[in-house]
Motif scaffolding. Sequence first.
Motif, PDB file in Angstrom:
ATOM      1  N   UNK A 719       0.821  -1.206   0.000  1.00 16.95           N
ATOM      2  CA  UNK A 719       0.000   0.000   0.000  1.00 16.95           C
ATOM      3  C   UNK A 719       0.860   1.263   0.000  1.00 16.95           C
ATOM      4  N   UNK A 720       1.959   1.214   0.723  1.00 13.97           N
ATOM      5  CA  UNK A 720       2.839   2.367   0.775  1.00 13.97           C
ATOM      6  C   UNK A 720       3.442   2.673  -0.593  1.00 13.97           C
ATOM      7  N   UNK A 721       3.735   1.585  -1.310  1.00  7.08           N
ATOM      8  CA  UNK A 721       4.288   1.786  -2.651  1.00  7.08           C
ATOM      9  C   UNK A 721       3.280   2.502  -3.545  1.00  7.08           C
ATOM     10  N   UNK A 722       2.006   2.056  -3.452  1.00  2.00           N
ATOM     11  CA  UNK A 722       0.964   2.689  -4.275  1.00  2.00           C
ATOM     12  C   UNK A 722       0.825   4.159  -3.926  1.00  2.00           C
ATOM     13  N   UNK A 723       0.693   4.446  -2.626  1.00  2.00           N
ATOM     14  CA  UNK A 723       0.501   5.836  -2.217  1.00  2.00           C
ATOM     15  C   UNK A 723       1.755   6.672  -2.433  1.00  2.00           C
ATOM     16  N   UNK A 724       2.894   6.024  -2.325  1.00  2.00           N
ATOM     17  CA  UNK A 724       4.138   6.762  -2.577  1.00  2.00           C
ATOM     18  C   UNK A 724       4.211   7.218  -4.022  1.00  2.00           C
ATOM     19  N   UNK A 725       3.865   6.292  -4.919  1.00  2.00           N
ATOM     20  CA  UNK A 725       3.877   6.668  -6.346  1.00  2.00           C
ATOM     21  C   UNK A 725       2.883   7.784  -6.609  1.00  2.00           C
ATOM     22  N   UNK A 726       1.683   7.642  -6.054  1.00  2.00           N
ATOM     23  CA  UNK A 726       0.677   8.691  -6.247  1.00  2.00           C
ATOM     24  C   UNK A 726       1.139  10.018  -5.647  1.00  2.00           C
ATOM     25  N   UNK A 727       1.669   9.938  -4.433  1.00  2.00           N
ATOM     26  CA  UNK A 727       2.092  11.166  -3.767  1.00  2.00           C
ATOM     27  C   UNK A 727       3.265  11.828  -4.453  1.00  2.00           C
ATOM     28  N   UNK A 728       4.224  11.007  -4.908  1.00  2.00           N
ATOM     29  CA  UNK A 728       5.392  11.573  -5.582  1.00  2.00           C
ATOM     30  C   UNK A 728       4.990  12.282  -6.860  1.00  2.00           C
ATOM     31  N   UNK A 729       4.057  11.630  -7.611  1.00  2.00           N
ATOM     32  CA  UNK A 729       3.632  12.261  -8.863  1.00  2.00           C
ATOM     33  C   UNK A 729       2.904  13.579  -8.594  1.00  2.00           C
ATOM     34  N   UNK A 730       2.022  13.572  -7.594  1.00  2.00           N
ATOM     35  CA  UNK A 730       1.311  14.808  -7.265  1.00  2.00           C
ATOM     36  C   UNK A 730       2.277  15.895  -6.800  1.00  2.00           C
ATOM     37  N   UNK A 731       3.217  15.490  -5.948  1.00  2.00           N
ATOM     38  CA  UNK A 731       4.188  16.478  -5.471  1.00  2.00           C
ATOM     39  C   UNK A 731       5.049  17.007  -6.598  1.00  2.00           C
ATOM     40  N   UNK A 732       5.348  16.094  -7.557  1.00  2.00           N
ATOM     41  CA  UNK A 732       6.142  16.559  -8.697  1.00  2.00           C
ATOM     42  C   UNK A 732       5.391  17.612  -9.500  1.00  2.00           C
ATOM     43  N   UNK A 733       4.126  17.358  -9.738  1.00  2.00           N
ATOM     44  CA  UNK A 733       3.337  18.342 -10.487  1.00  2.00           C
ATOM     45  C   UNK A 733       3.262  19.669  -9.736  1.00  2.00           C
ATOM     46  N   UNK A 734       3.058  19.587  -8.431  1.00  2.00           N
ATOM     47  CA  UNK A 734       2.981  20.809  -7.626  1.00  2.00           C
ATOM     48  C   UNK A 734       4.326  21.524  -7.628  1.00  2.00           C
ATOM     49  N   UNK A 735       5.399  20.778  -7.396  1.00  2.00           N
ATOM     50  CA  UNK A 735       6.726  21.398  -7.377  1.00  2.00           C
ATOM     51  C   UNK A 735       7.076  21.994  -8.730  1.00  2.00           C
ATOM     52  N   UNK A 736       6.718  21.279  -9.801  1.00  2.00           N
ATOM     53  CA  UNK A 736       7.016  21.792 -11.140  1.00  2.00           C
ATOM     54  C   UNK A 736       6.333  23.138 -11.360  1.00  2.00           C
ATOM     55  N   UNK A 737       5.087  23.229 -10.862  1.00  2.00           N
ATOM     56  CA  UNK A 737       4.387  24.521 -10.977  1.00  2.00           C
ATOM     57  C   UNK A 737       5.090  25.594 -10.153  1.00  2.00           C
ATOM     58  N   UNK A 738       5.482  25.229  -8.931  1.00  2.00           N
ATOM     59  CA  UNK A 738       6.171  26.208  -8.078  1.00  2.00           C
ATOM     60  C   UNK A 738       7.485  26.652  -8.714  1.00  2.00           C
ATOM     61  N   UNK A 739       8.232  25.687  -9.267  1.00  2.00           N
ATOM     62  CA  UNK A 739       9.515  26.037  -9.893  1.00  2.00           C
ATOM     63  C   UNK A 739       9.307  26.980 -11.079  1.00  2.00           C
ATOM     64  N   UNK A 740       8.254  26.695 -11.858  1.00  2.00           N
ATOM     65  CA  UNK A 740       8.002  27.542 -13.016  1.00  2.00           C
ATOM     66  C   UNK A 740       7.608  28.956 -12.586  1.00  2.00           C
TER      67      UNK A 740
END
Length: 996
Positions: A719-740
């Motif tokens: 379960x942690x792997x599933x949520x980790x993948x989901x969370x990492x992708x969401x955080x990446x999208x958020x961080x990418x927006x912040x970086x831009x």
Amino acid sequence: MAELEGLEFGKSDFVLLDEVTMEQFMENLKLRFEKGRIYTYIGEVVVSVNPYRQMDIYGKDTIDAYRGRELYENPPHLYAVSDAAYKAMKRRAKDTCIVISGESGAGKTEASKYIMQYIAAITNPSQRAEVESVKNVLLKSNCVLEAFGNAKTNRNDNSSRFGKYMDINFNFNGDPTGGHINNYLLEKVNVFVCFQLLRGGSDEMLESFHLQNDAAAYIYTREGAAATVSSTYPATSNNDRSSHKAVMNALGVIGFSEEEISSIYQILASILLLGNIQFESDGENVQVLGQEAVKHISELTSTDPDSVTKSLLFRTVATGGGEVIEKGHSEQDACFGRDAFAKALYERLFGWIVSRINSIIEVKDYNPVLHGKNTVIGVLDIYGFEIFDNNSFEQFCINYCNEKLQQLFIELILQQEQGEYQREGITWQHIDYFNNQIIVDLVEQPHKGIISILDEACLSVGKVTDTVCLDSMDTKLSQHPHYTSRKLSPTDKTMDFQKHFRIRHYAGDVTYSVEGFLDKNKDLLFQDFKRLMYNSSNPVLKEMWPDGQLSITEVTKRPLTAATLFKNSIVALVDKLACKEPYYVRCIKPNEMKSPVLLDDARCQHQVAYLGLLENVMVRRAGFAYRQPYARFLQRYKMTCEYTWPNHLMGSDREAVEAIVTQHGFQDDVAYGHTKLFVRTPRSLFSLEQERAALIPILVLFLQKVWRGALARSRCRRMRAVYTIMGVYKRFKVKAHFWEVERRFAGVRTTADYGKSVDWPTPPAALSQFHNITVMLHRRWWARQIVKNIPPSDMLEVRAKVSALTALSGERKDWGVGRAWERDYLANTSSGFIRVSKELKNKDEFSQILFSGSCRKVNRFNRSTDRSLVVTDKYIYKLEPKKQYKVLKKVPLDSFTGVSVTSGVDQMVALHTSSQDDVLLCLQRGELSPNQDRVGELVGSLVDHFTRSENVGMSDISKNLLPCICRNLVLIEDYHRTFAPFLTKKDSDLVNIVSI
């Protein structure tokens, strides 16, 4: 591996990064900085980020926690590397050194002081008096060297203008017995001690030195005095007075006599007075303007006044036949000679102070047979690589120094790695790395290097200019891959012809301006000054100038140039470091604003590059990223293997470690040495760390539920792997927006429109509301930048103009926005009206006049008459100006329902009332400004009044929003005194303020 730090603080060792990239390096550095972790390891190298605040991590408890501990046992700290150097010196009788590097303001000086304090704290437990005396001298020497070698600069309040290398000698017990200091001084004026003397010295001392308590009164300190007034460095005398007392006390503790201390400050006073000497020329002869300063200098230096004047105005030259003649200076040469003399005085003074400290702390009469081997810890605090907008001779020397140290750094790191692999029987694979010897040779190679070319130009007869020297370098170095200039690269417009040359350093390309190179490289000090100081009756001055004893006919050999002297000292320094076991502290300056919360990515990336930190990580990881003795590895990870928990039954610890490695399936990623296990990649180690972190709480809390715990862990991991993948992708999208967003708006504070024209990136769905809030915040900030400098006296006019724009925008082109609004025009033109207005105010009890002016009333029969209109906060009056402003009509203001105006340039205004008794009038234009438009002023005053009094319509803007902006946002620098010039420039900008 550092314990006591969770993963929320990032990785305590950069070697453990998943990938060695600048992005991951900066992400880990920033995370640790934000969490208050200013120290991070690269193996045994400490990366230190200046926190720009006091931190409670240097007290006695912290010293006790690191005393005698290994690097991995505590979180990264300066004390850990200091203790490692001390243990290596004491256990293996090995000379060690700690090299502290970084740019100005990165915290090198503070780091060196903490290292010295730690070494002093952990030595001499028996409190022997002679050892305590040595420790006190070593610690107090820092105070003196800071005062005489540090200065306030634009980038650093306590900037070391010299490099310092201190050797601390230890006996076989590990107690300090002495030391030696080498200095590498580049800049010789405008240091703390001058300000401490002027602002902190007593009135009696200043009077005896013929000085006054004003740094701005002296040319050599004037620029620094102006800088301190507008800086964080205190301009008051309290700080300087305490610092002055501390330096005087330190000099006494070290062992300077009262006569020597007095001589030091007499020389400082002479330097300050020397800078104020001016010259005048009548075309043939040069004279000193005023002899009072010369007399004072003569008194302070114990020399003859006529000799001082003669040295300033003439130069004694020996001809080929042995004849001695006096050659008069031009006014320019006299100024050059004066400045060269002042700099030489300070240089000799600083060198004498260092040599005097050395004579006190150096080990004397040491017998290795009786006292055991004398070991050394060296501490190097030196300037880092510098790239400025204008790089001159000083940056050239500093960067050459860093090239030499970088070369030593790489070589020593590789030697240490290879030595350990050979001792452990591990096969070593060759590592390719950039060898910057080619750059070092470009600078220092005999007959071909830049220093040799500079020396050759300085020794040439005739007029040799910086441009001629540059041409010579272009000719001799045209084929060198790391050298270029505009002449060699005509299409490179970043350089100027006959001015710039560029060196491709290991840390990046640096463009140098050749202007001033030859003057700074030459010894411009005339021999007359040396003889003058040598003939002084002051023994301290006489000791500083031994070369002055030579007569003019004996002085035949030219002195070495500044570049050659610096090169020789750096070569000697590198040789000294090469024979010691090095430990490194790499200091990073997080930002230019001295903020404790801001880490400037671009600024830090530049420092990471020129300090070679990524290269350091790569070299560390090129072989094996992690190594540990078998017993220690087994003790840490034995619970992860069923064959080793709780205790193994194998023949040796190595066999037990092999069982752990085999069970985890990374046997191809390790190598077995004689006493240590070597792990090639951090990922294998992290798998062990993660499993260990998960097992420890389970072993403690659920020892009796092993099987059920194993099932829960298995399910949890999935379960942690599933949520980790989901969370990492969401955080990446958020961080990418912040970086831009950060990239687009990085420099909006310095742009003309404060980022108003920047397009916002499209946010992800999760940030939609946040994006809208951010856009609004930026618009509010932008509005604040526009309105924040408006004085309170003009705010009423601004509110009226904002209200007028809201009502008339797009309806009327000209409504008087481009001029100042007086409102009460009748009071400014008629004294009779003032009397009438006071009577009306007393009678009707209104608070203020919103508008008054002359007008022409138009009735239903199209007849017009001259009238005066007065609008107050309670009534509107129609007055007869020809009858001493008799009140013809008074209408309550709250009975008016609206105002109508035309879209043209006429001044027609219709005031509507609830009783249908409308008033039609034409506002007369001002007599002094016949083209004045007062329609907007009347409309704006009425709208603003009703808005604020009734708290409807625009009230949210006029009463709440703009004051909120004014309270919370930053100051604009170049806004005009009133709002009107901005409005006349572009009306639509004000619309944006209203539309918030």
